[in-house]
Design a protein around this motif. Structure first.
Motif, mmCIF file in Angstrom:
data_model
loop_
_atom_site.group_PDB
_atom_site.id
_atom_site.type_symbol
_atom_site.label_atom_id
_atom_site.label_comp_id
_atom_site.label_asym_id
_atom_site.label_seq_id
_atom_site.Cartn_x
_atom_site.Cartn_y
_atom_site.Cartn_z
ATOM 1 N N ILE A 21 0.712 -1.516 0.338
ATOM 2 C CA ILE A 21 -0.070 -0.201 -0.012
ATOM 3 C C ILE A 21 0.679 0.941 0.054
ATOM 4 O O ILE A 21 0.282 2.313 -0.253
ATOM 5 N N LEU A 22 1.753 1.274 0.717
ATOM 6 C CA LEU A 22 2.951 2.794 0.710
ATOM 7 C C LEU A 22 3.291 2.115 -0.685
ATOM 8 O O LEU A 22 3.193 3.717 -1.025
ATOM 9 N N ASP A 23 3.790 1.442 -1.203
ATOM 10 C CA ASP A 23 4.767 1.745 -2.322
ATOM 11 C C ASP A 23 3.688 2.065 -4.079
ATOM 12 O O ASP A 23 4.300 3.135 -4.556
ATOM 13 N N SER A 24 2.824 1.372 -3.560
ATOM 14 C CA SER A 24 1.309 2.251 -4.885
ATOM 15 C C SER A 24 0.742 3.343 -4.709
ATOM 16 O O SER A 24 0.610 4.076 -5.176
ATOM 17 N N GLY A 25 1.180 4.469 -3.057
ATOM 18 C CA GLY A 25 0.886 5.690 -3.348
ATOM 19 C C GLY A 25 -0.508 5.773 -2.430
ATOM 20 O O GLY A 25 -0.956 6.780 -3.177
ATOM 21 N N LEU A 26 -1.674 4.940 -2.845
ATOM 22 C CA LEU A 26 -2.606 5.019 -2.922
ATOM 23 C C LEU A 26 -2.836 5.957 -1.167
ATOM 24 O O LEU A 26 -3.537 6.366 -1.774
ATOM 25 N N LEU A 27 -2.193 5.939 -0.209
ATOM 26 C CA LEU A 27 -2.846 6.689 0.929
ATOM 27 C C LEU A 27 -2.104 8.060 0.970
ATOM 28 O O LEU A 27 -3.013 8.704 1.108
ATOM 29 N N THR A 28 -1.807 8.260 -0.678
ATOM 30 C CA THR A 28 -1.375 9.587 -1.157
ATOM 31 C C THR A 28 -1.574 10.134 -2.216
ATOM 32 O O THR A 28 -1.340 11.206 -2.820
ATOM 33 N N ILE A 29 -2.031 9.114 -3.220
ATOM 34 C CA ILE A 29 -2.286 9.448 -4.712
ATOM 35 C C ILE A 29 -2.931 10.669 -5.019
ATOM 36 O O ILE A 29 -3.299 11.407 -5.422
ATOM 37 N N GLY A 30 -4.323 10.890 -3.911
ATOM 38 C CA GLY A 30 -5.789 11.710 -3.895
ATOM 39 C C GLY A 30 -6.879 11.464 -4.445
ATOM 40 O O GLY A 30 -7.601 12.167 -4.299
ATOM 41 N N PHE A 31 -6.831 10.331 -4.453
ATOM 42 C CA PHE A 31 -8.211 9.365 -4.886
ATOM 43 C C PHE A 31 -8.266 8.956 -3.628
ATOM 44 O O PHE A 31 -7.669 8.844 -1.907
ATOM 45 N N ASN A 32 -10.026 8.306 -3.259
ATOM 46 C CA ASN A 32 -10.487 8.456 -1.413
ATOM 47 C C ASN A 32 -9.784 6.655 -2.300
ATOM 48 O O ASN A 32 -10.185 5.963 -3.187
ATOM 49 N N CYS A 33 -10.347 6.073 -0.932
ATOM 50 C CA CYS A 33 -9.371 4.858 -0.806
ATOM 51 C C CYS A 33 -10.792 4.381 -0.065
ATOM 52 O O CYS A 33 -10.485 4.157 0.813
ATOM 53 N N VAL A 34 -10.748 3.060 -0.071
ATOM 54 C CA VAL A 34 -11.584 2.281 0.669
ATOM 55 C C VAL A 34 -10.530 0.782 1.455
ATOM 56 O O VAL A 34 -10.353 -0.186 -0.078
ATOM 57 N N LEU A 35 -9.841 0.696 2.721
ATOM 58 C CA LEU A 35 -9.491 -0.283 2.709
ATOM 59 C C LEU A 35 -9.751 -1.086 2.988
ATOM 60 O O LEU A 35 -10.255 -0.945 4.570
ATOM 61 N N GLN A 36 -10.053 -2.898 3.029
ATOM 62 C CA GLN A 36 -10.582 -3.889 3.793
ATOM 63 C C GLN A 36 -9.149 -4.480 4.004
ATOM 64 O O GLN A 36 -9.051 -5.028 3.097
ATOM 65 N N MET A 37 -8.737 -4.684 5.371
ATOM 66 C CA MET A 37 -7.550 -5.599 5.987
ATOM 67 C C MET A 37 -8.242 -6.054 7.185
ATOM 68 O O MET A 37 -8.662 -6.137 7.662
ATOM 69 N N PRO A 38 -7.851 -7.308 7.633
ATOM 70 C CA PRO A 38 -8.018 -7.967 8.399
ATOM 71 C C PRO A 38 -7.704 -7.259 10.017
ATOM 72 O O PRO A 38 -7.378 -6.447 9.919
ATOM 73 N N THR A 39 -8.464 -7.577 11.119
ATOM 74 C CA THR A 39 -8.455 -7.117 12.302
ATOM 75 C C THR A 39 -6.393 -7.252 12.842
ATOM 76 O O THR A 39 -6.426 -8.152 12.537
ATOM 77 N N GLY A 40 -6.191 -6.093 12.904
ATOM 78 C CA GLY A 40 -4.694 -6.453 13.537
ATOM 79 C C GLY A 40 -3.644 -6.627 12.810
ATOM 80 O O GLY A 40 -2.619 -6.475 12.968
ATOM 81 N N SER A 41 -3.879 -6.366 11.158
ATOM 82 C CA SER A 41 -2.981 -6.697 10.151
ATOM 83 C C SER A 41 -2.513 -5.068 9.713
ATOM 84 O O SER A 41 -1.098 -4.885 9.171
ATOM 85 N N GLY A 42 -3.192 -3.819 10.654
ATOM 86 C CA GLY A 42 -2.169 -2.494 10.854
ATOM 87 C C GLY A 42 -2.759 -1.600 10.060
ATOM 88 O O GLY A 42 -1.922 -0.276 9.094
ATOM 89 N N LYS A 43 -4.466 -1.631 10.292
ATOM 90 C CA LYS A 43 -4.941 -0.502 9.640
ATOM 91 C C LYS A 43 -5.224 0.917 9.915
ATOM 92 O O LYS A 43 -4.354 2.057 9.360
ATOM 93 N N THR A 44 -4.300 1.138 11.629
ATOM 94 C CA THR A 44 -4.274 1.751 12.118
ATOM 95 C C THR A 44 -3.152 2.917 11.347
ATOM 96 O O THR A 44 -2.776 3.909 11.420
ATOM 97 N N TRP A 45 -1.898 1.419 11.705
ATOM 98 C CA TRP A 45 -0.686 1.861 10.886
ATOM 99 C C TRP A 45 -0.900 2.695 9.539
ATOM 100 O O TRP A 45 -0.330 4.228 9.707
ATOM 101 N N LEU A 46 -1.568 2.234 9.021
ATOM 102 C CA LEU A 46 -1.211 2.732 7.701
ATOM 103 C C LEU A 46 -1.922 4.564 7.718
ATOM 104 O O LEU A 46 -1.777 5.095 6.957
ATOM 105 N N ALA A 47 -3.388 4.033 8.526
ATOM 106 C CA ALA A 47 -3.905 5.907 8.985
ATOM 107 C C ALA A 47 -3.476 6.653 9.557
ATOM 108 O O ALA A 47 -2.858 8.095 8.906
#
Lengths: 789, 302
Positions: A21-47
């Motif tokens: 996700i970091l490499d793809s730039g999804l977090l900063t590319i400018g689009f709205n984004c829906v992330l679905q990942m299991p509990t404990g897989s680090g969604k908050t860290w990505l946020a």
């Protein structure tokens, strides 16, 4: 060079998904984004990475979480993580909020707070446009039957007001991720890869009485292997009972639920984290957010109450709970144990993880009505065409489930929450005063209409007076009253007695009239009575623990109820003003508006109708009023007659102030502010109750009533055949004990089939109970309400 | 070619620049909606002297603020241009009272709040007789020199305003300012002449020839159709409110034959931002550009 090693470590991706996700730039590319990942897989860290990117550009970010407790936890963490940036927490728990919206660069908010900001957007225009990012945690709440429509409306308003804001939606459980991303004109990323895989196990029971033993066995197994266990149950009472039972069996166990005091809850969480507690028995509070990974999760109850009946837990909820299993670095897998009855053939499907799709709440007319009035009152829409266009962009419209905008507008015009005006020859919609009340107090239109109806009736029929309890019942009957505190069957008699002592006009109505008026019946109506009585007790006692003790609920619930009632009553004051009769009332007559206002004051301060008159004197608050009461100055007349030195004996009251208070009290008494102005002279409520013998406490009247419609076909060697229900069943009598082959009996209940057989055999006590069921006494019968007669 | 720019106390204003006009106060509520976003899409903002009176610390702009002189009011009915001690002073009837606009009042106010100031000038409409036109030009020039001589804030770039009725009168006016010490030159009075692009460009070129490398600003002209040619003719910056006027009517630049039916306040906001981005050449964020354009439900105008 990074000078902060902690920060450097914090910025390092821990999993391949995070790195991708970091490499793809999804977090900063400018689009709205829906992330679905299991509990404990680090969604908050990505946020956090996305938030950091925004803060570095000196823009603002919002993190939306539905849990106040989680907001608090993140606030503490992010004060350090983003040191040098201002972090503000806006959840309603932080009453003395030190940080203003404008000063905060990172705002941690509940959806309700953000909703309030978008409704009164003009007052927040100095900071809303600076928000570059909003992280919506638990995005699946869009499908919540109560909060989903509000969250959807809030997000739609926000992105229209601030077209530069980017939405990052997070969830572990979305059945229609792509659809949600499309709705947001964004991108999506999903992964089912868990840092620690889950192993699922189903443990089955024949009878419900076997469950605690199964729980103990499973929990012991996990603890002996060096792990901790999290047990999810459906009720607070069960959490406490099971925790105690596990403790008695030698395990270090504790319970956790929303009824716990904040400090106690934190202590329990801390003890569990440190390993002092091995088994935590919790309600759904822990389903979301709070970071408490364990080796094993046990789902003790696989059903939930949806407001009407018990239904199987959705897959999404099971996975939210199961997702806690497995500790990184310590467990090779996380164990999920489902305790299910033998006859449940569906339970295996949970492990497949096919999540339910998130359905928009704007498919419900009430949800849409609320959003329509919000759009009009906030000045964002003025015509039906505009409203239709705005809601055409909704998730509900995308799902082809949007309720009719034109019909809803029509209904609201009829209900006088909207009105049509003309501007330059074109029709325009405007919110009426009632509409503004709904928006300002964040009430559903239903609630406002209910209050209006009650207050109009009360006002127009001059001698139709509502008591304090009546007004509290009206408030409790609204969908916006939280919490609504149910009453157990065992407590019906106490409720009966409590109501019988209270002045009330509404309780003198017939059951049918009351059901029509409050739009509630059966157990919900009983809960309304119970909740109103609790609130009334609060005004007399003013101490949460004492009230909670008296009514068998939690202090936390009493506090929440106080807040909710205060809000509802303040709205009621405004509605009473809006429906005011043009003629002036008699000076001695307490208008409904005045009565509601004083009741709001009583609820706010925890004072009764006599003591509250003291607070009419400027400078006397609730605390001082109680002190005066203890000094035998119980009301404003006592104060007017008091000698100043009576007051100066109390701490903190100087001679001058005492004199001023006495003088003020004298003036008020002269102007009709009598101590007895609010004393109630209405007749007490006509509440009766079917007498239920304590010997028959295990006989549920609902099942007994159902038993009456069954047929016992006869017996054959101690086995009775029962027909008349959905399926035929057999009841066996062996060694003085009955048993039945139905699911209800297997859950440990005294089922209707056994009751039918006992009646068939002529059991006298049961026959008397049946006779009691049929009695129709005068007044409201709480037991009839319980059994749904 | 080196990037041309103007230094202000709030940063460099790079050229060429499209400067959106904004207002304060209650008259144009759409401006209130747009204002917080201007810094994302524009290098600076222009505010008229009159509307700038309504600015407050809470509503102040977050980008270099250009404040004109308010001399545009000379075109209002009931206003009178007087000469006082060699300077041009405007008397304006507004809301049943008479206001006086003096170069001193204008300069003092600009020194308080502006990042770039424009001297008090008096527009010369096309139909005005030559005698009055010359009078207005003379007083415009006098005011400009007075402002330069009396400016106290050294970090306030001062643009002298050119008012003229043809190419030669524009050249002659510009000659009066060249090498005078002004930081820039602004050409006013071109809006009523905008349809005559040849005349407009002729005036621009003539002024540019006289002022050398000084920054050159054109007041009030900013439609995208003419921007390229103005910049090529030597203009460094323009200001315009047409991006928001189009939006208020539900229109998008580049699709002027279509408009939104019953635009909401946020529809108008989105249109204005799209128009502004078109004019300034800034890129809208991906999420917003998709959303902004998807909110547009254009229909053909009759």
């Amino acid at each position: 060079m990074i000078s902060n090693p902690a920060k450097a470590s914090a910025n390092k991706a821990r999993s391949s998904d995070q790195q991708t996700i970091l490499d793809s730039g999804l977090l900063t590319i400018g689009f709205n984004c829906v992330l679905q990942m299991p509990t404990g897989s680090g969604k908050t860290w990505l946020a956090e990475q996305a938030i950091e990117n925004v803060l570095l550009r000196n823009q603002r970010a919002i993190y939306l979480t539905p849990l106040r407790a989680l907001a608090s936890e993140l606030g503490e963490r992010w004060h350090q993580r983003f040191a040098g940036r201002t972090v503000g927490i806006f959840t309603g728990d932080y009453k003395a909020q030190a940080m203003s919206y404008q000063r905060s660069q990172l705002l941690i908010m509940t959806p309700e707070k953000l909703d309030a900001c978008t409704r009164s957007w003009r007052s927040h225009w100095h900071w809303l446009p600076d928000v570059d990012l909003i992280v919506v945690d638990e995005l699946h709440l869009l499908g919540d039957p109560h909060r989903g429509a509000r969250l959807e409306g809030t997000l739609m308003r926000l992105i229209r007001l601030n077209p530069f804001v980017r939405i990052l939606g997070l969830s572990a459980t979305l059945g229609n991720r792509q659809e949600l991303a499309d709705w947001l004109n964004g991108v999506e990323y999903g992964s089912s890869r868990r840092p620690i895989p889950l192993s699922w196990q189903v443990v089955r029971y024949k009878r419900a009485q076997e469950k605690p033993e199964l729980l103990l066995r499973e929990a012991q197994r996990a603890v002996e292997a060096g792990g901790q266990t999290l047990v999810f149950v459906q009720s607070r009472r069960r959490a406490e009972e099971l925790a105690n039972a596990l403790k008695d069996s030698g395990l270090r166990a504790a319970h956790h639920h929303a009824g716990l005091d904040h400090t106690v809850r934190k202590q329990v969480e801390s003890a569990f984290r440190s390993g002092e507690v091995s088994v935590l028995v919790a309600t759904a509070t822990l389903e979301m957010g709070l970071n408490l990974p364990v080796r094993q999760v046990i789902l003790y109850d696989l059903q939930t109450f949806d407001g009407v009946d018990f239904v199987p837990l959705p897959v999404n909820s099971v996975w939210q709970r199961a997702g806690r299993a497995g500790r990184p670095g310590l467990d090779s897998s996380g164990e999920v144990v489902l305790i299910a009855p033998k006859w449940d053939g569906q339970v295996e499907h949970y492990a497949k993880g096919q999540f339910e799709a998130i359905r928009s709440g704007l498919s419900q007319v009430n949800g849409l009505a609320e959003q329509i009035i919000t759009e009009v009152a906030s000045g964002l829409c003025r015509t039906q065409t505009q409203l239709e266009h705005v809601f055409a962009q909704s998730l509900a419209a995308k799902q082809h489930r949007l309720a009719s905008v034109s019909e809803t507008i029509g209904a609201m015009l009829q209900a006088e929450m909207l009105q049509e005006t003309e501007f330059e020859g074109q029709p325009r919609l405007r919110a009426t005063r009632l509409g503004y009340v709904a928006v300002r107090h964040m009430l559903s239109p239903q609630t406002v209409l209910l209050f209006k109806q009650i207050l109009e009736t009360a006002f127009l029929e001059t001698y139709c007076e509502l008591s304090f309890l009546d007004l509290l019942m009206v408030a409790a009957s609204s969908a916006d009253c939280q919490p609504l505190i149910p009453v157990d069957f065992e407590a019906l008699e106490d409720l009966n007695q409590g109501l019988a002592q209270e002045p009330s006009t509404l309780l003198g109505l017939s059951c049918g009239e009351l059901v029509d008026l409050l739009q509630a019946d059966g157990k919900r109506l009983l809960a309304i009575f119970h909740t109103a009585l609790i609130a009334r007790t609060w005004t007399r006692v003013g101490a949460t623990f004492q009230v909670a003790d008296e009514h068998g609920c939690y202090a936390f619930e009493v506090e929440r109820l106080r807040e909710s009632m205060e809000r509802l009553l303040m709205a009621m004051v405004e509605i009473a003003t809006a429906v005011a009769h043009p003629d002036s009332p008699e000076p001695d007559w307490v208008t409904p508006r005045e009565k509601v206002k004083i009741l709001a004051h009583m609820v706010s301060k925890g004072l009764d109708e006599q003591t509250v008159t003291l607070t009419l004197v400027p400078g006397i608050g609730a605390k001082m009023a109680r002190q005066l009461q203890q000094a035998n100055i119980a009301d404003i007349e006592d104060l007017a007659l008091a000698a100043p030195n009576q007051l100066t004996d109390l701490p903190g009251i100087a001679q001058k102030r005492a004199g001023q208070w006495v003088e003020a009290a004298e003036e008020m008494v002269d102007c009709h502010s009598s101590a007895y102005r609010y004393r109630e002279s209405l007749p007490v409520g006509k509440v009766t109750g079917t007498r239920w013998s304590p010997d028959m406490a295990d006989v549920d009247p609902y099942r007994l009533r159902r038993a009456l419609s069954l047929k016992v076909q006869g017996q054959d060697g101690g086995v009775y055949r029962i027909t008349g229900g959905l399926d035929p069943h057999r009841v066996k009598l062996g060694t003085g004990q009955f048993s039945c082959d139905c699911p209800d009996f297997s859950k440990g209940h005294l089922c209707k089939h056994i009751l039918a057989v006992r009646l068939f055999r002529g059991e006298r006590n049961l026959e008397e109970l049946v006779a009691a069921l049929s009695e129709s006494g005068s007044g409201l019968d709480l037991f009839q309400l319980w059994i749904g007669a | 070619m080196a990037q041309r720019s103007l230094k202000t106390r709030r940063g460099e204003l790079s050229f060429p620049a499209y400067v959106p006009v904004t207002t304060f106060g209650k008259k144009y509520p759409l401006d209130d909606l747009i204002r917080p976003y201007l810094h994302r899409l524009a290098p600076a903002a222009m505010v008229s002297y009159y509307y700038a009176q309504e600015m407050s610390p809470e509503t102040s702009l977050r980008l270099p603020t250009l404040v004109d002189s308010g001399g545009f009011a000379a075109l209002f009915e009931g206003s009178r241009l007087r000469q006082q001690k060699g300077l041009g002073v405007l008397e304006i009837n507004r809301d049943d009272r008479t206001e006086q606009l003096h170069p001193k009042t204008v300069l003092e106010f600009q020194e308080e709040i502006a990042d770039v100031a424009f001297t008090l000038d008096f527009p010369i409409p096309p139909e005005l007789d030559t005698k009055e036109a010359k009078r207005r030009q003379r007083l415009t020039i006098a005011n400009a020199h007075w402002a330069l001589d009396n400016r106290r804030r050294r970090d306030l770039p001062l643009y002298a305003c050119v008012q003229a009725w043809d190419v030669e009168s524009a050249r002659s006016c510009a000659k009066q300012y060249a090498n005078g010490g002004f930081e820039g030159i602004a050409i006013g009075g071109l809006v009523p002449r905008a349809r005559n692009l040849e005349l407009v460009l002729g005036i621009v070129r003539a002024v540019r020839e006289e002022i050398g490398d000084l920054p050159l600003h054109v007041l009030g002209l900013g439609h995208p159709n003419s921007l390229t040619q103005l910049f090529e003719a030597g203009v460094d910056s323009v200001d315009s409110s047409s991006y928001v006027r189009y939006a208020a009517s539900g229109k998008l630049w580049g699709q002027s034959h279509q408009r939104i039916e019953e635009p909401t306040p946020t529809d108008r906001l989105h249109l204005a931002l799209c128009n502004l981005a078109t004019a300034t050449g800034k890129t809208l964020p991906l999420s917003s550009s998709q959303m902004l354009f998807s909110t547009l439900r254009m229909s053909g105008t009759s």
